[in-house]
Scaffold this motif. Structure first.
Motif, PDB file in Angstrom:
ATOM      1  N   SER A  46       0.833  -1.198   0.000  1.00 21.27           N
ATOM      2  CA  SER A  46       0.000   0.000   0.000  1.00 21.27           C
ATOM      3  C   SER A  46       0.867   1.247   0.000  1.00 21.27           C
ATOM      4  CB  SER A  46      -0.930   0.015   1.214  1.00 21.27           C
ATOM      5  OG  SER A  46      -0.198   0.115   2.397  1.00 21.27           O
ATOM      6  N   VAL A  47       0.249   2.351  -0.399  1.00 21.16           N
ATOM      7  CA  VAL A  47       0.913   3.657  -0.440  1.00 21.16           C
ATOM      8  C   VAL A  47       0.007   4.672   0.246  1.00 21.16           C
ATOM      9  CG1 VAL A  47       1.740   5.516  -1.933  1.00 21.16           C
ATOM     10  CG2 VAL A  47       2.131   3.133  -2.581  1.00 21.16           C
ATOM     11  N   THR A  48       0.585   5.460   1.121  1.00 21.11           N
ATOM     12  CA  THR A  48      -0.169   6.502   1.810  1.00 21.11           C
ATOM     13  C   THR A  48       0.441   7.853   1.494  1.00 21.11           C
ATOM     14  OG1 THR A  48      -0.709   4.998   3.620  1.00 21.11           O
ATOM     15  CG2 THR A  48      -0.968   7.349   4.036  1.00 21.11           C
ATOM     16  N   GLN A  49      -0.378   8.752   1.016  1.00 23.27           N
ATOM     17  CA  GLN A  49       0.091  10.095   0.671  1.00 23.27           C
ATOM     18  C   GLN A  49      -0.483  11.122   1.612  1.00 23.27           C
ATOM     19  OE1 GLN A  49      -0.525   9.615  -4.001  1.00 23.27           O
ATOM     20  NE2 GLN A  49      -0.032  11.728  -3.447  1.00 23.27           N
ATOM     21  N   MET A  50       0.223  12.206   1.717  1.00 23.96           N
ATOM     22  CA  MET A  50      -0.227  13.381   2.435  1.00 23.96           C
ATOM     23  C   MET A  50      -1.562  13.831   1.859  1.00 23.96           C
ATOM     24  SD  MET A  50       1.956  16.829   2.197  1.00 23.96           S
ATOM     25  CE  MET A  50       1.295  18.436   2.537  1.00 23.96           C
ATOM     26  N   GLU A  51      -2.508  14.095   2.733  1.00 27.71           N
ATOM     27  CA  GLU A  51      -3.816  14.501   2.260  1.00 27.71           C
ATOM     28  C   GLU A  51      -3.776  15.921   1.724  1.00 27.71           C
ATOM     29  OE1 GLU A  51      -6.706  11.837   5.127  1.00 27.71           O
ATOM     30  OE2 GLU A  51      -7.280  13.835   4.471  1.00 27.71           O
ATOM     31  N   GLY A  52      -4.547  16.150   0.690  1.00 33.31           N
ATOM     32  CA  GLY A  52      -4.642  17.500   0.149  1.00 33.31           C
ATOM     33  C   GLY A  52      -5.980  18.112   0.496  1.00 33.31           C
ATOM     34  N   ILE A  88       5.524  16.939  -0.632  1.00 34.84           N
ATOM     35  CA  ILE A  88       4.359  16.057  -0.561  1.00 34.84           C
ATOM     36  C   ILE A  88       4.860  14.732  -0.003  1.00 34.84           C
ATOM     37  CG2 ILE A  88       2.505  14.893  -1.778  1.00 34.84           C
ATOM     38  CD1 ILE A  88       2.591  17.055  -3.893  1.00 34.84           C
ATOM     39  N   ASN A  89       4.341  14.368   1.156  1.00 32.90           N
ATOM     40  CA  ASN A  89       4.809  13.156   1.828  1.00 32.90           C
ATOM     41  C   ASN A  89       4.197  11.892   1.238  1.00 32.90           C
ATOM     42  OD1 ASN A  89       6.374  14.638   3.585  1.00 32.90           O
ATOM     43  ND2 ASN A  89       4.808  14.732   5.169  1.00 32.90           N
ATOM     44  N   CYS A  90       5.012  10.855   1.183  1.00 28.58           N
ATOM     45  CA  CYS A  90       4.563   9.549   0.705  1.00 28.58           C
ATOM     46  C   CYS A  90       5.278   8.470   1.513  1.00 28.58           C
ATOM     47  CB  CYS A  90       4.882   9.374  -0.775  1.00 28.58           C
ATOM     48  SG  CYS A  90       4.605   7.695  -1.415  1.00 28.58           S
ATOM     49  N   THR A  91       4.515   7.561   2.094  1.00 25.90           N
ATOM     50  CA  THR A  91       5.099   6.398   2.758  1.00 25.90           C
ATOM     51  C   THR A  91       4.472   5.150   2.177  1.00 25.90           C
ATOM     52  OG1 THR A  91       3.459   6.512   4.530  1.00 25.90           O
ATOM     53  CG2 THR A  91       5.550   7.623   4.918  1.00 25.90           C
ATOM     54  N   TYR A  92       5.172   4.040   2.304  1.00 26.14           N
ATOM     55  CA  TYR A  92       4.678   2.823   1.676  1.00 26.14           C
ATOM     56  C   TYR A  92       4.856   1.629   2.609  1.00 26.14           C
ATOM     57  CZ  TYR A  92       9.581   1.705   0.807  1.00 26.14           C
ATOM     58  OH  TYR A  92      10.915   1.428   0.970  1.00 26.14           O
ATOM     59  N   THR A  93       4.077   0.615   2.319  1.00 23.27           N
ATOM     60  CA  THR A  93       4.209  -0.693   2.964  1.00 23.27           C
ATOM     61  C   THR A  93       4.361  -1.704   1.860  1.00 23.27           C
ATOM     62  OG1 THR A  93       2.762  -0.025   4.783  1.00 23.27           O
ATOM     63  CG2 THR A  93       3.107  -2.381   4.469  1.00 23.27           C
ATOM     64  N   ALA A  94       5.418  -2.482   1.911  1.00 24.29           N
ATOM     65  CA  ALA A  94       5.662  -3.428   0.822  1.00 24.29           C
ATOM     66  C   ALA A  94       6.525  -4.580   1.289  1.00 24.29           C
ATOM     67  CB  ALA A  94       6.334  -2.716  -0.356  1.00 24.29           C
ATOM     68  N   THR A  95       6.337  -5.688   0.625  1.00 27.22           N
ATOM     69  CA  THR A  95       7.216  -6.849   0.804  1.00 27.22           C
ATOM     70  C   THR A  95       8.332  -6.749  -0.216  1.00 27.22           C
ATOM     71  OG1 THR A  95       5.310  -8.157   1.491  1.00 27.22           O
ATOM     72  CG2 THR A  95       7.287  -9.355   0.824  1.00 27.22           C
ATOM     73  N   ALA A 155      12.916  13.203  -5.368  1.00 22.17           N
ATOM     74  CA  ALA A 155      12.439  12.299  -4.315  1.00 22.17           C
ATOM     75  C   ALA A 155      13.509  11.248  -4.078  1.00 22.17           C
ATOM     76  CB  ALA A 155      11.123  11.642  -4.709  1.00 22.17           C
ATOM     77  N   THR A 156      13.749  10.923  -2.808  1.00 20.30           N
ATOM     78  CA  THR A 156      14.770   9.946  -2.454  1.00 20.30           C
ATOM     79  C   THR A 156      14.135   8.721  -1.821  1.00 20.30           C
ATOM     80  OG1 THR A 156      16.404  11.690  -2.102  1.00 20.30           O
ATOM     81  CG2 THR A 156      16.880   9.538  -1.138  1.00 20.30           C
ATOM     82  N   TYR A 157      14.517   7.555  -2.278  1.00 20.33           N
ATOM     83  CA  TYR A 157      14.023   6.259  -1.802  1.00 20.33           C
ATOM     84  C   TYR A 157      14.652   5.987  -0.447  1.00 20.33           C
ATOM     85  CZ  TYR A 157      12.820   1.231  -2.550  1.00 20.33           C
ATOM     86  OH  TYR A 157      12.329  -0.041  -2.481  1.00 20.33           O
ATOM     87  N   ARG A 158      13.868   6.092   0.622  1.00 19.77           N
ATOM     88  CA  ARG A 158      14.372   5.881   1.984  1.00 19.77           C
ATOM     89  C   ARG A 158      13.813   4.576   2.527  1.00 19.77           C
ATOM     90  NH1 ARG A 158      18.531   9.400   2.216  1.00 19.77           N
ATOM     91  NH2 ARG A 158      17.870  11.594   2.042  1.00 19.77           N
ATOM     92  N   LYS A 159      14.640   3.540   2.530  1.00 14.11           N
ATOM     93  CA  LYS A 159      14.170   2.229   2.996  1.00 14.11           C
ATOM     94  C   LYS A 159      13.935   2.232   4.499  1.00 14.11           C
ATOM     95  CE  LYS A 159      17.040  -1.311   2.652  1.00 14.11           C
ATOM     96  NZ  LYS A 159      17.157  -2.007   3.952  1.00 14.11           N
ATOM     97  N   GLU A 160      14.782   2.937   5.232  1.00 14.38           N
ATOM     98  CA  GLU A 160      14.685   2.893   6.690  1.00 14.38           C
ATOM     99  C   GLU A 160      13.410   3.539   7.207  1.00 14.38           C
ATOM    100  OE1 GLU A 160      16.936   4.374   4.876  1.00 14.38           O
ATOM    101  OE2 GLU A 160      17.115   6.491   5.460  1.00 14.38           O
ATOM    102  N   THR A 161      12.890   4.519   6.462  1.00 11.69           N
ATOM    103  CA  THR A 161      11.636   5.165   6.874  1.00 11.69           C
ATOM    104  C   THR A 161      10.489   4.816   5.925  1.00 11.69           C
ATOM    105  OG1 THR A 161      12.259   7.146   5.609  1.00 11.69           O
ATOM    106  CG2 THR A 161      12.781   7.126   7.971  1.00 11.69           C
ATOM    107  N   THR A 162      10.739   3.922   4.994  1.00 10.69           N
ATOM    108  CA  THR A 162       9.759   3.522   3.951  1.00 10.69           C
ATOM    109  C   THR A 162       9.045   4.744   3.389  1.00 10.69           C
ATOM    110  OG1 THR A 162       7.984   3.010   5.532  1.00 10.69           O
ATOM    111  CG2 THR A 162       9.454   1.218   4.905  1.00 10.69           C
ATOM    112  N   SER A 163       9.839   5.707   2.919  1.00  7.91           N
ATOM    113  CA  SER A 163       9.267   6.950   2.418  1.00  7.91           C
ATOM    114  C   SER A 163       9.849   7.325   1.063  1.00  7.91           C
ATOM    115  CB  SER A 163       9.510   8.082   3.414  1.00  7.91           C
ATOM    116  OG  SER A 163      10.896   8.352   3.535  1.00  7.91           O
TER     117      SER A 163
END
Lengths: 116, 113
Positions: free
Chosen positions: B3-9, B21-28, B64-72
């Motif tokens: 799933s992907v969760t974005q900052m609400e507008g 614009i914030n984006c975090t994700y949950t993934a295997t 945008a930078t792929y941050r694995k430690e913060t899943t962002s």
């Protein structure tokens, strides 16, 4: 070069009717995917086809079906239309049918379907 | 599932302001990450992508930078323009089962002159 082309651009149908949407991928792209975008939401995956075979299907009812032709173009069919099927239907093409990693997808401008 | 969760507008800024614009994700596993932009009445355009941890995607002044430690995978731009007004979608490539993109809900951005 032409991008991903979709037809028609707009469509109005009555509940219970059937609809066929068409997509031509970028030349050389062998994978086509379909997405449904309801107003105010992100696109939801419907189908992916690669080399004329279905590679994946999203959580959509059997009223939704698709196929890919030898020239890699594709059709999305929806039977027994419901009001909730009103959405922008997006087609995306990609070089490969495998992971999207490194390739991304190129989207068409979509077909806006309104069910009344 | 993934799933992907974005900052609400919606987000409204003045021209030349800084954008996040914030984006975090949950993934295997380690999916690729994307930002797409949708202008009014149009389909989605790929804005930038990153395929592995610590990769930075950039295009048209956006980064945008792929941050694995913060899943962002937060989207940034130093100085926005009126022409940046659009809806922005964060997405990841699902590596399991169907090879598909999983999108966030989108963030509508309006830039005022």
């Amino acid at each position: 070069d032409a991008g991903v082309t979709q037809s028609p651009t707009h469509l109005i149908k009555t509940r219970g009717q059937h609809v066929t949407l068409r997509c031509s991928p970028i030349s050389g792209h062998k994978s086509v995917s379909w997405y449904q975008q309801v107003l105010g939401q992100g696109p939801q995956f419907i189908f992916q086809y690669y080399e004329k075979e279905e590679r994946g299907r999203g959580n959509f009812p059997d009223r939704f079906s698709a196929r890919q032709f030898p020239n890699y173009s594709s059709e999305l069919n929806v039977n027994a239309l419901l009001l909730g099927d009103s959405a922008l239907y997006l087609c995306a093409s990609s070089l490969a049918g495998g992971s999207a990693a490194g390739y991304g997808y190129t989207f068409g401008s979509g077909t806006r379907l309104t069910v009344v | 599932g993934n799933s992907v969760t974005q900052m609400e507008g919606p987000v409204t800024l003045s021209e030349e302001a800084f954008l996040t614009i914030n984006c975090t994700y949950t993934a295997t596993g380690y999916p690729s990450l994307f930002w797409y932009v949708q202008y009014p009445g149009e389909g989605l355009q790929l804005l930038l992508k990153a395929t592995k941890a610590d990769d930075k995607g950039s295009n048209k002044g956006f980064e945008a930078t792929y941050r694995k430690e913060t899943t962002s995978f937060h989207l940034e731009k130093g100085s926005v323009q009126v022409s940046d007004s659009a809806v922005y979608f964060c997405a990841l490539s699902d590596l399991q089962g169907a090879q598909k993109l999983v999108f966030g809900q989108g963030t509508r951005l309006t830039i005022n002159p």
